[in-house]
Design an enzyme around this catalytic site. Structure first.
Site, PDB file in Angstrom:
ATOM      1  N   ILE A 102       0.833  -1.205   0.000  1.00 39.57           N
ATOM      2  CA  ILE A 102       0.000   0.000   0.000  1.00 39.57           C
ATOM      3  C   ILE A 102       0.867   1.256   0.000  1.00 39.57           C
ATOM      4  CG2 ILE A 102      -0.232  -0.086   2.522  1.00 39.57           C
ATOM      5  CD1 ILE A 102      -3.139   1.039   2.091  1.00 39.57           C
ATOM      6  N   CYS A 103       0.371   2.287  -0.655  1.00 42.28           N
ATOM      7  CA  CYS A 103       0.967   3.616  -0.644  1.00 42.28           C
ATOM      8  C   CYS A 103       2.329   3.624  -1.352  1.00 42.28           C
ATOM      9  CB  CYS A 103       1.055   4.118   0.800  1.00 42.28           C
ATOM     10  SG  CYS A 103       1.222   5.888   0.989  1.00 42.28           S
ATOM     11  N   HIS A 104       3.421   3.802  -0.611  1.00 42.51           N
ATOM     12  CA  HIS A 104       4.763   3.800  -1.201  1.00 42.51           C
ATOM     13  C   HIS A 104       5.369   2.389  -1.298  1.00 42.51           C
ATOM     14  CE1 HIS A 104       4.466   8.088  -0.317  1.00 42.51           C
ATOM     15  NE2 HIS A 104       5.507   8.269  -1.110  1.00 42.51           N
ATOM     16  N   TRP A 123       0.584   5.326  -4.101  1.00 41.89           N
ATOM     17  CA  TRP A 123       0.595   6.756  -3.862  1.00 41.89           C
ATOM     18  C   TRP A 123       0.951   7.405  -5.205  1.00 41.89           C
ATOM     19  CZ3 TRP A 123      -1.163   9.651  -0.100  1.00 41.89           C
ATOM     20  CH2 TRP A 123      -0.740  10.980   0.004  1.00 41.89           C
ATOM     21  N   SER A 151      -2.911  -0.816  -2.974  1.00 43.05           N
ATOM     22  CA  SER A 151      -3.830   0.271  -2.652  1.00 43.05           C
ATOM     23  C   SER A 151      -3.044   1.569  -2.570  1.00 43.05           C
ATOM     24  CB  SER A 151      -4.563   0.015  -1.333  1.00 43.05           C
ATOM     25  OG  SER A 151      -5.574  -0.957  -1.498  1.00 43.05           O
TER      26      SER A 151
END
Length: 193
Positions: A102-104, A123, A151
């Protein structure tokens, strides 16, 4: 009961660790925290969480686990500099086990050379890195492309955690092909001169 690894270094996104970790445990699975060093605490970037990895990555193998979760924040940038951690992530991919980032965290997929041909989200600042690594990038709450779950941010944690638990309990998702993600971006827009 599945055994699910979480990899962490300093400056992980606190909620991106805590929410899936708690969901995994509530579902009756074992969650194991792995870091670069066992017993050396790592701190979340917001300072809400201080977590002590139970195992050092050099002492474990992807064969010992059923799935892997990679929280975002700056942690993945630290982790991708460690060859053992990169190999650990690649092991889940090769074994077709759920691999949730998720994200980075999809930065680890670039380093492990497993983004090519996959449909991913992240991200927004990772979009260029992922596209340059051969991925198709989409802006969605959660993307499941085979065993890879991605995500964008903490706002997506519910869908992210549900996708992880679904794959752990019912098997991996079908691979996505480009037409199934019509909004996917697979090349950079032309630059102005």
């Amino acid at each position: 009961m599945a055994r699910i690894a979480f990899i962490l270094a300093d400056d992980f996104e606190d909620a991106e660790f805590r929410v899936p970790y708690d969901r995994v445990k509530q579902a009756g699975h074992e969650a194991v925290i792995i870091g670069l060093e066992a017993g050396k605490p790592v701190k979340g970037k917001k300072g809400e969480e201080v977590i002590t990895p139970e195992k050092a990555v050099r002492n474990v193998s992807s064969r010992e686990f059923d799935a892997l979760v990679i929280p975002g924040g700056y942690s993945p940038d630290h982790l991708r500099m460690d060859i053992d951690m990169v190999g650990f992530v690649r092991g889940f991919f090769r074994a077709d086990k759920p691999l949730a980032a998720i994200c980075h965290a999809p930065w680890m997929f670039v380093e492990a050379d497993i983004a090519d041909g996959r449909t991913l989200t992240s991200w927004p600042s990772l979009r260029t890195d992922l596209i340059n690594a051969g991925a198709r990038w989409v802006d969605r709450e959660v993307v499941e492309d085979g065993n890879i779950i991605t995500s964008r941010n903490p706002g997506d944690l519910l869908a992210f955690s549900e996708a992880l638990l679904r794959q752990v309990e019912h098997g991996i998702a079908q691979p996505l092909k480009a037409p199934l993600a019509p909004e996917a971006v697979s090349e950079q827009p032309p630059t102005m001169h």
